[in-house]
Design a protein around this motif. Sequence first.
Motif, PDB file in Angstrom:
ATOM      1  N   LYS A 146      -6.289   6.318  -4.637  1.00 17.83           N
ATOM      2  CA  LYS A 146      -5.970   5.995  -6.027  1.00 17.83           C
ATOM      3  C   LYS A 146      -6.974   6.582  -7.019  1.00 17.83           C
ATOM      4  CE  LYS A 146      -8.138   1.442  -5.778  1.00 17.83           C
ATOM      5  NZ  LYS A 146      -7.818   0.010  -5.685  1.00 17.83           N
TER       6      LYS A 146
ATOM      7  N   ALA B  99       2.202   1.314  -2.651  1.00 22.87           N
ATOM      8  CA  ALA B  99       0.990   0.491  -2.706  1.00 22.87           C
ATOM      9  C   ALA B  99       0.106   0.568  -1.461  1.00 22.87           C
ATOM     10  CB  ALA B  99       1.355  -0.953  -3.027  1.00 22.87           C
TER      11      ALA B  99
ATOM     12  N   GLN C  32       7.822   0.364  -5.664  1.00 18.89           N
ATOM     13  CA  GLN C  32       6.529  -0.279  -5.416  1.00 18.89           C
ATOM     14  C   GLN C  32       6.036  -0.053  -3.994  1.00 18.89           C
ATOM     15  OE1 GLN C  32       6.575  -4.383  -6.716  1.00 18.89           O
ATOM     16  NE2 GLN C  32       8.037  -3.893  -8.308  1.00 18.89           N
TER      17      GLN C  32
END
Length: 103
Positions: free
Chosen positions: A5, A94, A91
Amino acid sequence: MPQLKSIATVCKSKNAGPFELTIDVVFEDADTFHRVKETGVLGAALFARLYNVPKEYVLFTPYDAAFAFKATLPRLVPAGEFGDTDVYGCQQHAPLLDLEIPI
């Protein structure tokens, strides 16, 4: 080691039809992309393990020209089916976010 990330410009997921999911990881520059690619951390085996699907069901493709990786894999629950918790598949990226990349 940096987490994905913190070095990827884009990390996203979306449906590729109701039965498949596609995940894109894009880097801002060629140097970062190639350093990540050389580690071999991102690959079909990783996606198979993280998403609990057989490795042979994962289509993993590096796109050198776009500094990107794409993985397409089957959804465990079809989009909109009873038990689906993410109808758009948006989603599902993640589990990758905290992945440590040894660069």
